[in-house]
Scaffold this active site. Structure first.
Site, PDB file in Angstrom:
ATOM      1  N   SER A   6       0.825  -1.202   0.000  1.00 23.57           N
ATOM      2  CA  SER A   6       0.000   0.000   0.000  1.00 23.57           C
ATOM      3  C   SER A   6       0.860   1.253   0.000  1.00 23.57           C
ATOM      4  CB  SER A   6      -0.900   0.015   1.237  1.00 23.57           C
ATOM      5  OG  SER A   6      -1.491   1.296   1.376  1.00 23.57           O
ATOM      6  N   HIS A  29      -1.081  -1.130  -4.258  1.00 24.69           N
ATOM      7  CA  HIS A  29      -2.385  -0.846  -3.680  1.00 24.69           C
ATOM      8  C   HIS A  29      -2.504   0.657  -3.438  1.00 24.69           C
ATOM      9  CE1 HIS A  29      -6.015  -2.170  -1.500  1.00 24.69           C
ATOM     10  NE2 HIS A  29      -5.759  -1.183  -0.669  1.00 24.69           N
ATOM     11  N   ASP A  31      -4.788   3.660  -2.054  1.00 24.17           N
ATOM     12  CA  ASP A  31      -5.942   3.995  -1.218  1.00 24.17           C
ATOM     13  C   ASP A  31      -6.472   5.377  -1.578  1.00 24.17           C
ATOM     14  OD1 ASP A  31      -6.210   1.730   0.650  1.00 24.17           O
ATOM     15  OD2 ASP A  31      -4.178   2.276   1.233  1.00 24.17           O
ATOM     16  N   MET A  33      -9.242   8.084  -0.665  1.00 22.48           N
ATOM     17  CA  MET A  33     -10.172   8.462   0.412  1.00 22.48           C
ATOM     18  C   MET A  33     -10.685   9.872   0.167  1.00 22.48           C
ATOM     19  SD  MET A  33      -8.109   7.028   3.735  1.00 22.48           S
ATOM     20  CE  MET A  33      -6.963   5.671   3.591  1.00 22.48           C
ATOM     21  N   HIS A  62      -8.250   1.046  -4.218  1.00 21.03           N
ATOM     22  CA  HIS A  62      -9.250   0.780  -3.176  1.00 21.03           C
ATOM     23  C   HIS A  62      -9.967   2.099  -2.893  1.00 21.03           C
ATOM     24  CE1 HIS A  62      -9.939  -0.286   1.356  1.00 21.03           C
ATOM     25  NE2 HIS A  62     -11.065  -0.218   0.683  1.00 21.03           N
ATOM     26  N   MET A  64     -12.245   4.265  -1.004  1.00 19.23           N
ATOM     27  CA  MET A  64     -12.975   4.512   0.245  1.00 19.23           C
ATOM     28  C   MET A  64     -13.683   5.848   0.075  1.00 19.23           C
ATOM     29  SD  MET A  64     -10.074   3.119   2.855  1.00 19.23           S
ATOM     30  CE  MET A  64      -8.741   3.075   1.670  1.00 19.23           C
ATOM     31  N   MET A 133     -11.807  -6.029   5.104  1.00 23.49           N
ATOM     32  CA  MET A 133     -10.991  -5.062   5.849  1.00 23.49           C
ATOM     33  C   MET A 133     -10.651  -5.615   7.232  1.00 23.49           C
ATOM     34  SD  MET A 133     -10.357  -2.468   3.945  1.00 23.49           S
ATOM     35  CE  MET A 133      -9.615  -1.416   5.205  1.00 23.49           C
ATOM     36  N   ASP A 171      -6.728  -6.362   4.099  1.00 27.04           N
ATOM     37  CA  ASP A 171      -6.076  -5.053   4.138  1.00 27.04           C
ATOM     38  C   ASP A 171      -6.253  -4.455   5.522  1.00 27.04           C
ATOM     39  OD1 ASP A 171      -5.167  -2.461   3.789  1.00 27.04           O
ATOM     40  OD2 ASP A 171      -6.711  -1.882   2.344  1.00 27.04           O
ATOM     41  N   GLY A 172      -5.121  -4.191   6.176  1.00 27.99           N
ATOM     42  CA  GLY A 172      -5.163  -3.516   7.474  1.00 27.99           C
ATOM     43  C   GLY A 172      -4.362  -4.264   8.516  1.00 27.99           C
TER      44      GLY A 172
END
Length: 219
Positions: A6, A29, A31, A33, A62, A64, A133, A171-172
């Site tokens: 990520s 990856h 992210d 947001m 991804h 969000m 998640m 993921d996380g």
């Protein structure tokens, strides 16, 4: 078994170099947001478009964000080869997934820790990936939620029953300490942020995660 570092944990001032550092990974990856669906703002379409031009590995975006029905297709056009939307944010999850596939990308659907899997099982025929998640989405560097492993197992069982080729991503908080239990539960795509970019030797960190998941792959 795929490793998807990520870039949320990367140095945003040197993203091209940070992407070059993960050329031994399977995906980058990304992210996205929007400060609405999650309480954080990261990057959006123009940055993804720039990353797609220089990345040595395909981009796994991804989202969000609110209203993926409207915004998700733009990320395929920007160059992402896999786009994951949150089922909690989509008005028509099946429609979003079909649109993404129609544009030539892999369609992923993410579910937050408090979202149950069972109501969405029937969407599997339209999906290429389910993202479970293992933290509450919004920020990198959070602690891994082991209580999500039964959900990973449930998704794996659904995929077995359905019989399709659907990847299961986690993921996380995924790291050398937690990745084995994810693999054992049935995950096959592993997003790691600080566990890769927080290390002095990034290729070695990727290789270590690969070795760990290979040893604990689900049957």
């Amino acid at each position: 078994m795929q490793i998807s570092p990520s870039i949320l944990s990367a140095d945003f001032a040197n993203l091209q170099a940070e992407l070059d550092a993960i050329r031994s990974a399977d995906w980058a990856h990304v992210d996205v947001m929007d400060n609405h669906f999650v309480p954080n703002l990261t990057l959006g379409l123009p940055v993804v478009e720039s990353l797609a031009k220089v990345s040595p590995v395909p981009l796994d975006c991804h989202l969000m964000i609110d209203d993926p029905d409207r915004w998700a297709p733009g990320y395929v056009e920007a160059g992402a080869e896999s786009v994951t939307f949150h089922v909690e944010a989509a008005a028509d999850p099946r429609g979003v997934a079909r649109t993404l596939r129609g544009l030539g990308a892999r369609a992923g659907m993410a579910i937050k820790p408090n979202t149950p899997w069972a109501p969405y099982e029937d969407l599997l025929p339209d999906l290429d990936m389910v993202l479970v998640m293992t933290v509450e989405p919004g920020f990198g560097g959070q602690s891994f939620m082991a209580d999500q492993m039964p959900k990973v197992r449930a998704v794996r069982e659904s995929v077995r029953r359905f019989g399709g080729e659907v990847w299961i991503q986690v993921d996380g908080g995924v790291s050398a300490a937690t990745v084995e239990q994810c693999a054992e539960a049935g995950a096959d795509v592993f997003v790691a942020g600080s566990a890769v970019y927080g290390k002095d030797d990034v290729p070695a960190a990727i290789a270590e995660l690969r070795a760990l998941v290979a040893a604990h792959a689900h049957p």
